[in-house]
Write a protein that holds these residues in place. Structure first.
Motif, PDB file in Angstrom:
ATOM      1  N   THR A   1       0.805  -1.224   0.000  1.00 21.35           N
ATOM      2  CA  THR A   1       0.000   0.000   0.000  1.00 21.35           C
ATOM      3  C   THR A   1       0.834   1.270   0.000  1.00 21.35           C
ATOM      4  O   THR A   1       0.282   2.367  -0.077  1.00 21.35           O
TER       5      THR A   1
ATOM      6  N   SER B   1       3.647   3.742  -1.731  1.00 22.22           N
ATOM      7  CA  SER B   1       4.250   4.038  -3.032  1.00 22.22           C
ATOM      8  C   SER B   1       5.768   4.082  -2.932  1.00 22.22           C
ATOM      9  O   SER B   1       6.330   4.629  -1.973  1.00 22.22           O
ATOM     10  N   ASN B   2       6.416   3.477  -3.914  1.00 27.62           N
ATOM     11  CA  ASN B   2       7.877   3.501  -4.030  1.00 27.62           C
ATOM     12  C   ASN B   2       8.576   3.185  -2.702  1.00 27.62           C
ATOM     13  O   ASN B   2       9.386   3.961  -2.205  1.00 27.62           O
TER      14      ASN B   2
ATOM     15  N   THR C   1       4.040  -2.413   5.231  1.00 29.92           N
ATOM     16  CA  THR C   1       3.716  -1.861   3.910  1.00 29.92           C
ATOM     17  C   THR C   1       2.847  -2.811   3.104  1.00 29.92           C
ATOM     18  O   THR C   1       2.220  -2.400   2.127  1.00 29.92           O
TER      19      THR C   1
ATOM     20  N   HIS D   1       3.947  -5.133   1.196  1.00 28.62           N
ATOM     21  CA  HIS D   1       4.634  -5.598  -0.005  1.00 28.62           C
ATOM     22  C   HIS D   1       5.300  -6.953   0.197  1.00 28.62           C
ATOM     23  O   HIS D   1       5.723  -7.297   1.307  1.00 28.62           O
TER      24      HIS D   1
ATOM     25  N   ARG E   1       0.878  -3.050  -8.600  1.00 29.09           N
ATOM     26  CA  ARG E   1       1.969  -2.163  -9.004  1.00 29.09           C
ATOM     27  C   ARG E   1       3.304  -2.733  -8.530  1.00 29.09           C
ATOM     28  O   ARG E   1       3.443  -3.151  -7.383  1.00 29.09           O
TER      29      ARG E   1
ATOM     30  N   TRP F   1       7.324  -2.091  -7.850  1.00 27.81           N
ATOM     31  CA  TRP F   1       8.305  -1.043  -7.567  1.00 27.81           C
ATOM     32  C   TRP F   1       9.702  -1.657  -7.544  1.00 27.81           C
ATOM     33  O   TRP F   1       9.946  -2.591  -6.773  1.00 27.81           O
TER      34      TRP F   1
END
Length: 208
Positions: A73, A75-76, A87, A89, A170, A172
């Protein structure tokens, strides 16, 4: 213990998890042979991204494999953010390939055999939420990924097989020092894989 064995142990101890690395060049391994110029992308989370990247980047038809993060959730995100948790990820690899030379189904079939899909908590010696496994599939890719998963489940058994096919997310890229780690740091990567017992575990799971 031989000198080589001592060196292997020292290397393994120095990198007891995927969490350590050295500065390295950017990731891009272009395969030789006829290139159609077409490009498609697949994303896989297979535990430590060093290993996932290394498992794909030398396959004929694969243009590049880039280590990074997907499914979260933030970004970058930085590597430190991801491994601290929170996060959402997973460590993942974005595989760019020429569909005229290799199919998406072939990539997914390959993926299963490089992981332990019975481990819900990570992979080998890399344990924790960021090291969980998944196939991130677009709407077009999902039926193919699910069919590949079903074939793999038939080998292992539904109750033991925990790696999901997730919706596309997405991607990254990770920091440059994580890219091409296995190729640029063969001694350290070799020590890491031996320390983690990757090959022995894969043989136990897949019978090879």
């Amino acid at each position: 213990m031989s000198v080589l064995s001592r060196l292997a142990v020292i290397a393994a101890i120095s990198i007891a998890a995927c969490s350590q690395g050295e500065p390295a060049a950017s990731a891009s391994t272009v395969q030789s042979g006829a290139d159609s110029g077409r490009r498609e992308v697949a994303v896989f989370a297979g535990g430590c991204f060093w290993s996932t990247e290394a498992n794909f980047e030398h396959m004929p038809g694969v243009v590049s494999a880039v280590s990074g993060f997907a499914g979260g959730t933030v970004s970058n995100p930085s590597y430190d953010q991801v491994v601290r948790g929170g996060t959402g990820h997973l460590e993942a690899v974005q595989v760019t390939y020429d569909p005229a030379r290799i199919t998406y189904r072939q990539l997914v079939d390959r993926f299963w055999r490089t992981i332990d899909p019975t481990d819900p908590d990570g992979q080998f010696c890399d344990q924790g939420a960021p090291y969980a496994t998944a196939v991130f599939a677009t709407a077009a890719q999902r039926p193919i990924a699910e069919a590949s998963r079903a074939a793999a489940v038939a080998v292992i058994g539904e109750r033991r097989f925990v790696t999901p096919v997730r919706n596309g997310a997405r991607f990254w890229p990770a920091e440059s020092y994580h890219q091409d780690f296995a190729r640029l740091n063969p001694v350290r990567y070799g020590g890491y894989t031996r320390f983690c017992g990757r090959e022995a575990r894969l043989r136990a799971v897949w019978g090879r």
